[in-house]
Design a protein around this motif. Structure first.
Motif, PDB file in Angstrom:
ATOM      1  N   MET A  37       6.095  -2.059  55.662  1.00 18.56           N
ATOM      2  CA  MET A  37       7.182  -1.128  55.944  1.00 18.56           C
ATOM      3  C   MET A  37       8.299  -1.238  54.907  1.00 18.56           C
ATOM      4  O   MET A  37       8.848  -0.234  54.459  1.00 18.56           O
ATOM      5  CB  MET A  37       7.742  -1.377  57.345  1.00 18.56           C
ATOM      6  CG  MET A  37       6.749  -1.115  58.465  1.00 18.56           C
ATOM      7  SD  MET A  37       6.113   0.580  58.472  1.00 18.56           S
ATOM      8  CE  MET A  37       7.596   1.494  58.883  1.00 18.56           C
ATOM      9  N   SER A  38       8.629  -2.447  54.533  1.00 16.77           N
ATOM     10  CA  SER A  38       9.704  -2.619  53.542  1.00 16.77           C
ATOM     11  C   SER A  38       9.273  -2.087  52.180  1.00 16.77           C
ATOM     12  O   SER A  38      10.091  -1.529  51.440  1.00 16.77           O
ATOM     13  CB  SER A  38      10.112  -4.090  53.443  1.00 16.77           C
ATOM     14  OG  SER A  38       9.074  -4.886  52.908  1.00 16.77           O
ATOM     15  N   CYS A  39       7.987  -2.225  51.859  1.00 21.58           N
ATOM     16  CA  CYS A  39       7.493  -1.683  50.586  1.00 21.58           C
ATOM     17  C   CYS A  39       7.547  -0.161  50.578  1.00 21.58           C
ATOM     18  O   CYS A  39       7.852   0.455  49.545  1.00 21.58           O
ATOM     19  CB  CYS A  39       6.065  -2.162  50.332  1.00 21.58           C
ATOM     20  SG  CYS A  39       5.955  -3.873  49.769  1.00 21.58           S
ATOM     21  N   LEU A  40       7.251   0.453  51.717  1.00 15.00           N
ATOM     22  CA  LEU A  40       7.358   1.906  51.811  1.00 15.00           C
ATOM     23  C   LEU A  40       8.796   2.357  51.562  1.00 15.00           C
ATOM     24  O   LEU A  40       9.044   3.330  50.836  1.00 15.00           O
ATOM     25  CB  LEU A  40       6.897   2.387  53.192  1.00 15.00           C
ATOM     26  CG  LEU A  40       5.406   2.386  53.466  1.00 15.00           C
ATOM     27  CD1 LEU A  40       5.126   2.772  54.916  1.00 15.00           C
ATOM     28  CD2 LEU A  40       4.671   3.346  52.524  1.00 15.00           C
ATOM     29  N   PHE A  41       9.739   1.639  52.169  1.00 14.01           N
ATOM     30  CA  PHE A  41      11.142   2.015  51.958  1.00 14.01           C
ATOM     31  C   PHE A  41      11.570   1.731  50.524  1.00 14.01           C
ATOM     32  O   PHE A  41      12.271   2.537  49.904  1.00 14.01           O
ATOM     33  CB  PHE A  41      12.053   1.259  52.929  1.00 14.01           C
ATOM     34  CG  PHE A  41      13.485   1.700  52.843  1.00 14.01           C
ATOM     35  CD1 PHE A  41      13.887   2.895  53.409  1.00 14.01           C
ATOM     36  CD2 PHE A  41      14.429   0.937  52.172  1.00 14.01           C
ATOM     37  CE1 PHE A  41      15.204   3.323  53.313  1.00 14.01           C
ATOM     38  CE2 PHE A  41      15.745   1.352  52.064  1.00 14.01           C
ATOM     39  CZ  PHE A  41      16.128   2.557  52.639  1.00 14.01           C
ATOM     40  N   GLY A  42      11.147   0.594  49.987  1.00 16.55           N
ATOM     41  CA  GLY A  42      11.485   0.272  48.603  1.00 16.55           C
ATOM     42  C   GLY A  42      10.992   1.329  47.640  1.00 16.55           C
ATOM     43  O   GLY A  42      11.714   1.758  46.725  1.00 16.55           O
ATOM     44  N   SER A  43       9.749   1.785  47.851  1.00 18.10           N
ATOM     45  CA  SER A  43       9.193   2.833  46.987  1.00 18.10           C
ATOM     46  C   SER A  43       9.968   4.139  47.129  1.00 18.10           C
ATOM     47  O   SER A  43      10.165   4.862  46.150  1.00 18.10           O
ATOM     48  CB  SER A  43       7.719   3.069  47.336  1.00 18.10           C
ATOM     49  OG  SER A  43       6.953   1.924  47.048  1.00 18.10           O
ATOM     50  N   SER A  44      10.423   4.437  48.352  1.00 18.18           N
ATOM     51  CA  SER A  44      11.108   5.705  48.587  1.00 18.18           C
ATOM     52  C   SER A  44      12.453   5.784  47.880  1.00 18.18           C
ATOM     53  O   SER A  44      12.886   6.865  47.480  1.00 18.18           O
ATOM     54  CB  SER A  44      11.280   5.957  50.090  1.00 18.18           C
ATOM     55  OG  SER A  44      12.257   5.108  50.649  1.00 18.18           O
ATOM     56  N   VAL A  45      13.132   4.647  47.705  1.00 25.30           N
ATOM     57  CA  VAL A  45      14.455   4.666  47.062  1.00 25.30           C
ATOM     58  C   VAL A  45      14.414   4.225  45.599  1.00 25.30           C
ATOM     59  O   VAL A  45      15.438   4.263  44.915  1.00 25.30           O
ATOM     60  CB  VAL A  45      15.466   3.783  47.833  1.00 25.30           C
ATOM     61  CG1 VAL A  45      15.641   4.287  49.253  1.00 25.30           C
ATOM     62  CG2 VAL A  45      15.066   2.314  47.822  1.00 25.30           C
ATOM     63  N   SER A  46      13.253   3.830  45.103  1.00 24.64           N
ATOM     64  CA  SER A  46      13.171   3.274  43.750  1.00 24.64           C
ATOM     65  C   SER A  46      13.675   4.233  42.681  1.00 24.64           C
ATOM     66  O   SER A  46      14.384   3.835  41.745  1.00 24.64           O
ATOM     67  CB  SER A  46      11.731   2.845  43.445  1.00 24.64           C
ATOM     68  OG  SER A  46      10.846   3.953  43.520  1.00 24.64           O
ATOM     69  N   GLU A  47      13.323   5.517  42.807  1.00 25.06           N
ATOM     70  CA  GLU A  47      13.704   6.483  41.772  1.00 25.06           C
ATOM     71  C   GLU A  47      15.204   6.753  41.756  1.00 25.06           C
ATOM     72  O   GLU A  47      15.733   7.223  40.749  1.00 25.06           O
ATOM     73  CB  GLU A  47      12.946   7.794  41.970  1.00 25.06           C
ATOM     74  CG  GLU A  47      11.463   7.723  41.658  1.00 25.06           C
ATOM     75  CD  GLU A  47      11.148   7.657  40.162  1.00 25.06           C
ATOM     76  OE1 GLU A  47      12.095   7.699  39.346  1.00 25.06           O
ATOM     77  OE2 GLU A  47       9.957   7.564  39.818  1.00 25.06           O
ATOM     78  N   VAL A  48      15.902   6.460  42.851  1.00 25.63           N
ATOM     79  CA  VAL A  48      17.354   6.606  42.878  1.00 25.63           C
ATOM     80  C   VAL A  48      17.992   5.725  41.800  1.00 25.63           C
ATOM     81  O   VAL A  48      19.019   6.085  41.207  1.00 25.63           O
ATOM     82  CB  VAL A  48      17.904   6.241  44.280  1.00 25.63           C
ATOM     83  CG1 VAL A  48      19.411   6.060  44.265  1.00 25.63           C
ATOM     84  CG2 VAL A  48      17.504   7.302  45.290  1.00 25.63           C
ATOM     85  N   PHE A  49      17.390   4.588  41.512  1.00 24.28           N
ATOM     86  CA  PHE A  49      17.925   3.651  40.527  1.00 24.28           C
ATOM     87  C   PHE A  49      17.519   4.003  39.097  1.00 24.28           C
ATOM     88  O   PHE A  49      17.924   3.322  38.162  1.00 24.28           O
ATOM     89  CB  PHE A  49      17.460   2.232  40.859  1.00 24.28           C
ATOM     90  CG  PHE A  49      18.190   1.615  42.027  1.00 24.28           C
ATOM     91  CD1 PHE A  49      19.164   0.653  41.834  1.00 24.28           C
ATOM     92  CD2 PHE A  49      17.917   2.021  43.321  1.00 24.28           C
ATOM     93  CE1 PHE A  49      19.847   0.102  42.904  1.00 24.28           C
ATOM     94  CE2 PHE A  49      18.597   1.478  44.405  1.00 24.28           C
ATOM     95  CZ  PHE A  49      19.567   0.517  44.190  1.00 24.28           C
ATOM     96  N   ASN A  50      16.744   5.050  38.938  1.00 24.46           N
ATOM     97  CA  ASN A  50      16.174   5.404  37.642  1.00 24.46           C
ATOM     98  C   ASN A  50      16.627   6.807  37.228  1.00 24.46           C
ATOM     99  O   ASN A  50      15.913   7.783  37.446  1.00 24.46           O
ATOM    100  CB  ASN A  50      14.641   5.342  37.740  1.00 24.46           C
ATOM    101  CG  ASN A  50      13.960   5.672  36.428  1.00 24.46           C
ATOM    102  OD1 ASN A  50      14.464   5.355  35.346  1.00 24.46           O
ATOM    103  ND2 ASN A  50      12.805   6.311  36.518  1.00 24.46           N
TER     104      ASN A  50
END
Length: 269
Positions: free
Chosen positions: A158-171
């Motif tokens: 679950m945490s990996c799903l959330f991490g992936s969902s917000v990753s592009e915000v930092f890019n």
């Protein structure tokens, strides 16, 4: 979005505390300029971190000034802005909207609530300007909702799903020299935020029966999940070429974002 990515001000020198406050006020200034009251109400420490990080990393020109505001009407205070303050403000509005939408869906409430309507009026233009970030976030949150409905009990997944969902915000810039490290940092911080949010809600969720993948988990397992995410975040962070805001950013990565965990642990004693 969640307010976990904050500094430990007691470990910072006065000049860095004032600089952090100026970046925080700068983000508020831009949110107010672009989105009015809805923007001000969306202000978060997490996107202040992003503004500090990207402004430093890309050596962006900084501007600012002094102003009074609704929150501080009696005395002028300094604010600092850069082009990445604007980017962080736009990401803040998008994150805030989808966070509120997710809460409304969880509570089976009207998706056209007053607060959501206030945020929704800006979303179409933000998504047009940042389609990559918007698609990753929307697709990720859809997967998370589906997994929650299915009763997924693996907090790591679950945490990996959330991490992936917000990753592009930092890019902010696709496929540039820093993209790989920024995506890794965003994903790791997202994982940390997800686990920390679930951890701080444990008591409430255990009473209400609300979904929480940390229910019935040993405290050592939860701490290990947080530590793994924080370690991955620190590895990605240290690979970035930072200087001007390095002391503040390191303070947040290695100390500040653990404050809520330490508080919860102390309350249990």
């Amino acid at each position: 979005m969640f307010g976990f990515i904050t500094p430990t001000k007691s470990n910072l020198i006065k000049e860095d505390i004032e600089k952090y406050k100026a970046y925080y006020c700068g983000l508020c200034h831009v949110l107010n300029e672009r989105y009015g009251k809805d923007g001000r109400n969306s202000l978060s420490y997490d996107m202040t971190f992003l503004s500090l990080l990207l402004t430093d990393l890309y050596n962006a020109e900084i501007n600012g000034g002094f102003e009074r505001c609704i929150a501080k009407p009696l005395k002028e205070h300094k604010y600092i802005i850069s082009p990445y303050t604007g980017y962080s403000a736009d990401m803040q509005m998008m994150l805030s909207y989808y966070s509120e939408l997710d809460k409304a869906i969880d509570r089976d409430e009207d998706a056209d609530s007053r607060k959501l309507k206030g945020l929704k009026q800006y979303i179409e233009s933000i998504e047009k300007e940042y389609p990559r970030q918007a698609k990753t976030l929307k697709d990720g949150l859809t997967l998370i909702r589906s997994a929650e409905k299915d009763g997924e009990k693996d907090p790591g997944k679950m945490s990996c799903l959330f991490g992936s969902s917000v990753s592009e915000v930092f890019n902010p810039v696709e496929n540039d020299f820093f993209s790989s490290a920024l995506l890794s940092l965003g994903s790791a911080l997202g994982r940390f935020i997800y686990i920390m949010d679930a951890f701080t809600d444990l008591k409430k969720d255990s009473k209400s029966g609300a979904y929480n993948p940390l229910l019935n988990l040993d405290g050592e397992v939860i701490e290990s999940l947080l530590m793994n995410a924080a370690t991955d975040a620190s590895v990605a962070f240290e690979s970035l070429a930072l200087d001007d805001n390095l002391a503040i950013l390191r303070n947040i990565i290695y100390s500040g974002m653990w404050k809520n965990y330490d508080k919860e642990k102390n309350d249990e004693r």
